[in-house]
Scaffold this motif. Sequence first.
Motif, short mmCIF file in Angstrom:
data_model
loop_
_atom_site.label_atom_id
_atom_site.label_comp_id
_atom_site.label_asym_id
_atom_site.label_seq_id
_atom_site.Cartn_x
_atom_site.Cartn_y
_atom_site.Cartn_z
N GLY A 176 0.78 -1.23 0.00
CA GLY A 176 0.00 0.00 0.00
C GLY A 176 0.81 1.27 0.00
N CYS A 177 2.02 1.22 -0.58
CA CYS A 177 2.86 2.41 -0.65
C CYS A 177 3.71 2.35 -1.92
CB CYS A 177 3.76 2.49 0.58
SG CYS A 177 4.75 4.00 0.67
N THR A 178 3.94 3.49 -2.53
CA THR A 178 4.80 3.53 -3.71
C THR A 178 6.26 3.33 -3.29
OG1 THR A 178 4.93 5.94 -3.53
CG2 THR A 178 3.27 5.02 -5.03
N VAL A 179 7.00 2.60 -4.13
CA VAL A 179 8.43 2.37 -3.91
C VAL A 179 9.25 3.14 -4.94
CG1 VAL A 179 10.25 0.62 -3.80
CG2 VAL A 179 7.96 0.09 -2.95
N GLY A 180 8.80 3.12 -6.19
CA GLY A 180 9.47 3.86 -7.25
C GLY A 180 8.46 4.24 -8.31
N ILE A 181 8.51 5.48 -8.79
CA ILE A 181 7.56 5.97 -9.80
C ILE A 181 8.35 6.49 -11.00
CG2 ILE A 181 5.70 7.60 -10.31
CD1 ILE A 181 5.03 7.66 -7.36
N GLY A 182 8.16 5.83 -12.13
CA GLY A 182 8.77 6.28 -13.38
C GLY A 182 7.72 6.94 -14.24
N THR A 183 7.98 8.16 -14.71
CA THR A 183 6.96 8.94 -15.42
C THR A 183 7.45 9.45 -16.76
OG1 THR A 183 7.64 11.07 -14.49
CG2 THR A 183 6.12 9.77 -13.19
N GLY A 184 6.51 9.56 -17.70
CA GLY A 184 6.67 10.37 -18.89
C GLY A 184 7.79 9.98 -19.83
N GLU A 185 8.12 8.70 -19.92
CA GLU A 185 9.21 8.28 -20.81
C GLU A 185 8.67 7.79 -22.15
OE1 GLU A 185 12.74 8.25 -20.71
OE2 GLU A 185 12.10 9.78 -19.28
N GLN A 186 9.57 7.73 -23.13
CA GLN A 186 9.15 7.36 -24.48
C GLN A 186 9.14 5.85 -24.69
OE1 GLN A 186 11.47 9.56 -23.67
NE2 GLN A 186 11.07 11.50 -24.71
N ASP A 187 9.89 5.09 -23.88
CA ASP A 187 9.88 3.63 -24.05
C ASP A 187 9.66 2.96 -22.71
OD1 ASP A 187 12.90 2.36 -23.22
OD2 ASP A 187 12.81 4.52 -23.59
N ARG A 188 9.03 1.81 -22.75
CA ARG A 188 8.58 1.16 -21.52
C ARG A 188 9.72 0.54 -20.74
NH1 ARG A 188 4.04 1.33 -19.59
NH2 ARG A 188 3.43 2.37 -21.50
N VAL A 189 10.69 -0.05 -21.43
CA VAL A 189 11.82 -0.62 -20.69
C VAL A 189 12.61 0.50 -20.02
CG1 VAL A 189 13.40 -0.67 -22.68
CG2 VAL A 189 13.75 -2.24 -20.78
N GLY A 190 12.72 1.64 -20.70
CA GLY A 190 13.44 2.77 -20.12
C GLY A 190 12.78 3.29 -18.87
N VAL A 191 11.46 3.41 -18.88
CA VAL A 191 10.77 3.94 -17.71
C VAL A 191 10.78 2.93 -16.57
CG1 VAL A 191 8.36 3.23 -18.18
CG2 VAL A 191 8.82 5.41 -17.07
N ALA A 192 10.78 1.63 -16.90
CA ALA A 192 10.90 0.60 -15.86
C ALA A 192 12.25 0.72 -15.17
CB ALA A 192 10.73 -0.79 -16.47
N GLU A 193 13.30 1.00 -15.95
CA GLU A 193 14.64 1.17 -15.39
C GLU A 193 14.74 2.45 -14.58
OE1 GLU A 193 17.11 -1.15 -18.94
OE2 GLU A 193 16.74 1.01 -19.08
N ILE A 194 14.11 3.51 -15.06
CA ILE A 194 14.14 4.79 -14.33
C ILE A 194 13.45 4.65 -12.97
CG2 ILE A 194 13.13 7.12 -14.33
CD1 ILE A 194 13.87 7.26 -17.31
#
Length: 429
Positions: free
Chosen positions: A295-313
Amino acid sequence: MSDIKKMYTTILGDHFPMEMTVTFGDQRLIYRKRTWNIAQEDGRYEERGIRYGENPDQEAALYELVNGNLELGGCRYIEPGNGLVSAISAEDMLQVGKHPGKINLTDIDNGLNIIKYLMERPAAVILKHNNPCGAAVASSLAEAFDRANRADRIAAFGGAVVLNRACDRETAELLADNYLEVVCASDFIENSLDIIKKRKNLRVIKIARIDRLAEFERYRFVDFKSLIDGGIIIQQSALNSVRTPADLKPAIADWQGATYRCEREPTQQEVDDMLFGWAIEHGVTSNSVLYVKNGCTVGIGTGEQDRVGVAEIAVHKAYIKYADILCFDRHRISYADLELAIARGERKTEEKEGIDRQVAADRAGLPGSVMISDAFFPFRDGADVGIRQGVSAILQAGGSLRDFETIQACNEADPKVAMKFTGQRSFKH
């Protein structure tokens, strides 16, 4: 050169009309500009609208829907009399602070957009630049805010906090320990207002209707996007259709005559985190990937152009934030300040090395988390990013031609990873 520091403290004013009408065929929506009669330092009162727009040199105005009932294609849109941010009165500004600008108001609005799906338990969302940087639910409001704040103490600095319960004394004491721009709640009880008003520039806003916010789940509104040529794109607002465990769909895909099925079912906690994470997703700029846990965020990746990149961010951010909170807990300073002190010879390198070892050992708290993606994974590489960090479950839209690859990734993981589809995309731009 203009004095930009002075611009930040100046109310720009605007030339927008007091009333605006939008016509859809023979149907009309009528909006009235929101202004506030605010006390000045010399004791006079002055009628003022929004401070300024996204930047100090942009005029802006806030309008409330006051008349008109729009129905298009069988969809009836939200009616007048349901104002939240647009209905904030001078009396609701319990402390004006530096006077609200456009970003302050849109941060509150997006916080309400998220928290309307989290009304069953005490919840807190902290936002910066219209994206959540931390969100949590808990058994008490103070615990929810503390968890949301600790999820990303760095970005929460100067943020906007939206609470889904009346702010109590314990929560106020935690709020007062942080530099914030805005605090918004349905009410402020137990002398909590006196505590947080010690921050003189803090904007404290009461929106009483927050206690009925769950009703707004079913409302659609007209969403406008203006183009640089003066044109407009109009769309219906998004609705979250994944609200209960029954709304989660099995991860199944067919490929070249074979059927692939995710082999492990999620636990109850993973299901809860899937639903929590999908609610947060509705307020995150796309492409986005989130990691949530208990019930809590651990990491939030936002507004990237590719999905693997935002998962890494999102992973990268989780590690940075985890190191920072460990450092703060141990030394009462930020990780960045610790690095600077070491470079100056004021602290020992071993202090940083100990934190780095702990972060690596804990993998930033990502093991056992649930990975949330606002759309399908076009290839398995995006899901593999989370699996390598130890996620135990994944929630994604599904619908990729290569869903079978992501299912294989979950089944090949050790231990196996559960996955569900939403059957719904959650893009927000």
